[in-house]
Design a protein around this motif. Sequence first.
Motif, PDB file in Angstrom:
ATOM      1  N   LEU A 147       0.831  -1.210   0.000  1.00 64.93           N
ATOM      2  CA  LEU A 147       0.000   0.000   0.000  1.00 64.93           C
ATOM      3  C   LEU A 147       0.863   1.256   0.000  1.00 64.93           C
ATOM      4  CD1 LEU A 147      -2.863  -0.980   2.495  1.00 64.93           C
ATOM      5  CD2 LEU A 147      -2.850  -1.120   0.002  1.00 64.93           C
ATOM      6  N   ARG A 148       1.912   1.250   0.801  1.00 59.64           N
ATOM      7  CA  ARG A 148       2.801   2.418   0.829  1.00 59.64           C
ATOM      8  C   ARG A 148       3.535   2.580  -0.496  1.00 59.64           C
ATOM      9  NH1 ARG A 148       4.287   0.337   5.970  1.00 59.64           N
ATOM     10  NH2 ARG A 148       6.275  -0.352   5.085  1.00 59.64           N
ATOM     11  N   GLY A 149       3.960   1.475  -1.074  1.00 56.62           N
ATOM     12  CA  GLY A 149       4.736   1.534  -2.307  1.00 56.62           C
ATOM     13  C   GLY A 149       3.923   1.905  -3.532  1.00 56.62           C
ATOM     14  N   THR A 150       2.644   1.552  -3.543  1.00 59.65           N
ATOM     15  CA  THR A 150       1.814   1.810  -4.723  1.00 59.65           C
ATOM     16  C   THR A 150       0.908   3.021  -4.574  1.00 59.65           C
ATOM     17  OG1 THR A 150       0.042   0.360  -3.923  1.00 59.65           O
ATOM     18  CG2 THR A 150       1.776  -0.657  -5.279  1.00 59.65           C
ATOM     19  N   GLY A 151       0.702   3.459  -3.337  1.00 60.29           N
ATOM     20  CA  GLY A 151      -0.231   4.555  -3.111  1.00 60.29           C
ATOM     21  C   GLY A 151      -1.676   4.119  -3.126  1.00 60.29           C
ATOM     22  N   SER A 152      -1.912   2.827  -3.251  1.00 58.17           N
ATOM     23  CA  SER A 152      -3.282   2.299  -3.212  1.00 58.17           C
ATOM     24  C   SER A 152      -3.747   2.210  -1.769  1.00 58.17           C
ATOM     25  CB  SER A 152      -3.315   0.913  -3.867  1.00 58.17           C
ATOM     26  OG  SER A 152      -4.627   0.400  -3.876  1.00 58.17           O
ATOM     27  N   ASN A 153      -5.067   2.133  -1.579  1.00 60.54           N
ATOM     28  CA  ASN A 153      -5.581   1.996  -0.214  1.00 60.54           C
ATOM     29  C   ASN A 153      -6.127   0.606   0.075  1.00 60.54           C
ATOM     30  OD1 ASN A 153      -7.812   2.233  -1.846  1.00 60.54           O
ATOM     31  ND2 ASN A 153      -8.940   3.607  -0.487  1.00 60.54           N
ATOM     32  N   LYS A 154      -6.127  -0.269  -0.952  1.00 62.35           N
ATOM     33  CA  LYS A 154      -6.588  -1.642  -0.751  1.00 62.35           C
ATOM     34  C   LYS A 154      -5.815  -2.573  -1.695  1.00 62.35           C
ATOM     35  CE  LYS A 154     -11.361  -0.800   0.773  1.00 62.35           C
ATOM     36  NZ  LYS A 154     -12.789  -1.150   0.548  1.00 62.35           N
ATOM     37  N   VAL A 155      -5.945  -3.883  -1.417  1.00 65.73           N
ATOM     38  CA  VAL A 155      -5.344  -4.892  -2.290  1.00 65.73           C
ATOM     39  C   VAL A 155      -6.359  -6.009  -2.531  1.00 65.73           C
ATOM     40  CG1 VAL A 155      -2.968  -4.488  -1.551  1.00 65.73           C
ATOM     41  CG2 VAL A 155      -4.386  -6.133  -0.294  1.00 65.73           C
ATOM     42  N   ASN A 156      -6.152  -6.734  -3.616  1.00 70.37           N
ATOM     43  CA  ASN A 156      -6.890  -7.962  -3.891  1.00 70.37           C
ATOM     44  C   ASN A 156      -5.986  -9.138  -3.530  1.00 70.37           C
ATOM     45  OD1 ASN A 156      -9.402  -6.970  -5.220  1.00 70.37           O
ATOM     46  ND2 ASN A 156      -7.971  -6.192  -6.760  1.00 70.37           N
ATOM     47  N   LEU A 157      -6.477 -10.041  -2.693  1.00 71.05           N
ATOM     48  CA  LEU A 157      -5.689 -11.184  -2.248  1.00 71.05           C
ATOM     49  C   LEU A 157      -6.160 -12.453  -2.950  1.00 71.05           C
ATOM     50  CD1 LEU A 157      -5.663 -10.503   1.612  1.00 71.05           C
ATOM     51  CD2 LEU A 157      -3.959  -9.797  -0.098  1.00 71.05           C
ATOM     52  N   ILE A 158      -5.230 -13.168  -3.589  1.00 72.64           N
ATOM     53  CA  ILE A 158      -5.526 -14.467  -4.191  1.00 72.64           C
ATOM     54  C   ILE A 158      -4.594 -15.474  -3.536  1.00 72.64           C
ATOM     55  CG2 ILE A 158      -5.591 -15.854  -6.293  1.00 72.64           C
ATOM     56  CD1 ILE A 158      -6.052 -13.334  -7.900  1.00 72.64           C
ATOM     57  N   GLY A 159      -5.169 -16.380  -2.739  1.00 69.73           N
ATOM     58  CA  GLY A 159      -4.369 -17.332  -2.001  1.00 69.73           C
ATOM     59  C   GLY A 159      -4.556 -18.747  -2.502  1.00 69.73           C
ATOM     60  N   HIS A 160      -3.449 -19.425  -2.776  1.00 67.43           N
ATOM     61  CA  HIS A 160      -3.505 -20.834  -3.168  1.00 67.43           C
ATOM     62  C   HIS A 160      -3.279 -21.702  -1.940  1.00 67.43           C
ATOM     63  CE1 HIS A 160      -1.455 -24.635  -4.518  1.00 67.43           C
ATOM     64  NE2 HIS A 160      -2.586 -24.684  -5.191  1.00 67.43           N
ATOM     65  N   SER A 161      -4.108 -22.730  -1.774  1.00 69.83           N
ATOM     66  CA  SER A 161      -3.976 -23.686  -0.682  1.00 69.83           C
ATOM     67  C   SER A 161      -4.011 -22.949   0.663  1.00 69.83           C
ATOM     68  CB  SER A 161      -2.704 -24.505  -0.871  1.00 69.83           C
ATOM     69  OG  SER A 161      -2.703 -25.645  -0.057  1.00 69.83           O
ATOM     70  N   GLN A 162      -3.033 -23.180   1.543  1.00 70.20           N
ATOM     71  CA  GLN A 162      -3.055 -22.520   2.845  1.00 70.20           C
ATOM     72  C   GLN A 162      -2.964 -21.008   2.713  1.00 70.20           C
ATOM     73  OE1 GLN A 162       0.196 -23.386   5.520  1.00 70.20           O
ATOM     74  NE2 GLN A 162      -0.950 -22.802   7.341  1.00 70.20           N
ATOM     75  N   GLY A 163      -2.498 -20.525   1.578  1.00 69.65           N
ATOM     76  CA  GLY A 163      -2.461 -19.090   1.361  1.00 69.65           C
ATOM     77  C   GLY A 163      -3.832 -18.452   1.449  1.00 69.65           C
ATOM     78  N   ALA A 164      -4.873 -19.223   1.155  1.00 64.97           N
ATOM     79  CA  ALA A 164      -6.234 -18.702   1.252  1.00 64.97           C
ATOM     80  C   ALA A 164      -6.588 -18.384   2.703  1.00 64.97           C
ATOM     81  CB  ALA A 164      -7.222 -19.707   0.676  1.00 64.97           C
ATOM     82  N   LEU A 165      -6.093 -19.199   3.644  1.00 67.26           N
ATOM     83  CA  LEU A 165      -6.404 -18.964   5.049  1.00 67.26           C
ATOM     84  C   LEU A 165      -5.641 -17.770   5.600  1.00 67.26           C
ATOM     85  CD1 LEU A 165      -7.119 -22.071   4.437  1.00 67.26           C
ATOM     86  CD2 LEU A 165      -7.208 -22.276   6.909  1.00 67.26           C
ATOM     87  N   ALA A 166      -4.424 -17.565   5.129  1.00 70.09           N
ATOM     88  CA  ALA A 166      -3.694 -16.360   5.505  1.00 70.09           C
ATOM     89  C   ALA A 166      -4.415 -15.118   4.984  1.00 70.09           C
ATOM     90  CB  ALA A 166      -2.272 -16.415   4.955  1.00 70.09           C
ATOM     91  N   ALA A 167      -4.937 -15.207   3.766  1.00 69.16           N
ATOM     92  CA  ALA A 167      -5.686 -14.093   3.188  1.00 69.16           C
ATOM     93  C   ALA A 167      -6.955 -13.820   3.988  1.00 69.16           C
ATOM     94  CB  ALA A 167      -6.028 -14.400   1.731  1.00 69.16           C
ATOM     95  N   ARG A 168      -7.649 -14.886   4.379  1.00 72.00           N
ATOM     96  CA  ARG A 168      -8.863 -14.720   5.183  1.00 72.00           C
ATOM     97  C   ARG A 168      -8.544 -14.054   6.519  1.00 72.00           C
ATOM     98  NH1 ARG A 168     -11.236 -20.402   5.990  1.00 72.00           N
ATOM     99  NH2 ARG A 168     -12.413 -19.179   7.519  1.00 72.00           N
ATOM    100  N   TYR A 169      -7.443 -14.443   7.133  1.00 72.64           N
ATOM    101  CA  TYR A 169      -7.031 -13.850   8.409  1.00 72.64           C
ATOM    102  C   TYR A 169      -6.784 -12.349   8.237  1.00 72.64           C
ATOM    103  CZ  TYR A 169      -4.110 -12.950  12.538  1.00 72.64           C
ATOM    104  OH  TYR A 169      -3.581 -12.429  13.700  1.00 72.64           O
TER     105      TYR A 169
END
Length: 289
Positions: A69-91
Amino acid sequence: MQRNATTQYPILLIHGLFGFERIGHFELFHAVKEALQAVGCRVFVPHLSATHDNEVRGEQLLLQIDRVLRGTGSNKVNLIGHSQGALAARYAAALAPHTVASVTSVSGPNHGSELADVLRQALIPGELPEKVAQNVVTLFADFLSVLSGSVAMPQNALAALGALTTQGAARFNQQYPQGLPESWGGQGPDCVNGVRYYSWSGTLPDHSQPSLDPVEHICRKLSKYFKKDAGQNDGFVGRFSSHLGIVIRSDYPFDHLSILRGVSPARAVSPNPIELYVEHARRLQAVNL
């Protein structure tokens, strides 16, 4: 390849258990990242612990979301998590929904994995017949032998395995239920606390001839340990366990890792798994994400 799929917010591709830079002859997320960048998306791949529980990996993800967010100046991100990455994204979305536009689970064990249950039991003497335990552990070791690359992050394999069991996932879901379906095999709410939730996953393809792909071969061997999702899994995750938010589809003809890979001319499948990510970018673009 489809064009003009630029999303409003950057996309973060989040790896799962034993995340790596390269497996065999291809790099994890390489084809996905290139395809998304080709249609105008800003794409980042955060580095998380290869083996740890969902909360530790989720906290690491939160820190890297802040950097993006700091590097891009955006205020949000889209998270795409594969396998356990989905649970990290949900957290991350549960704790900081103001920074997350969407969470997409790709083959995520959102209700845990029956394979993780078997593997966890195999580590407890007397819980499984010795031969079964030996077969499961050997197959799992064979799978890990094709992985390479590591990140200097804290690791805890037992914590990771416990988090992926059905019991561990149930505990996680009690605290972070956002996007989960109310009924088994159903769809979850499409938007919670301003965050949109999506998912897709696959089941092992039906081949009359044995596959020459060593990863698919191991996934087929591991799939035999599924009971509840017997015949409806990708070798690591059951079809209905993967459901989260809007379920785009949960029976694509892909094993757990081929859902990240492009297809070769010698063995074309439809749809091409990489095109699913570009289609999803257009889906996010359509709702101004």
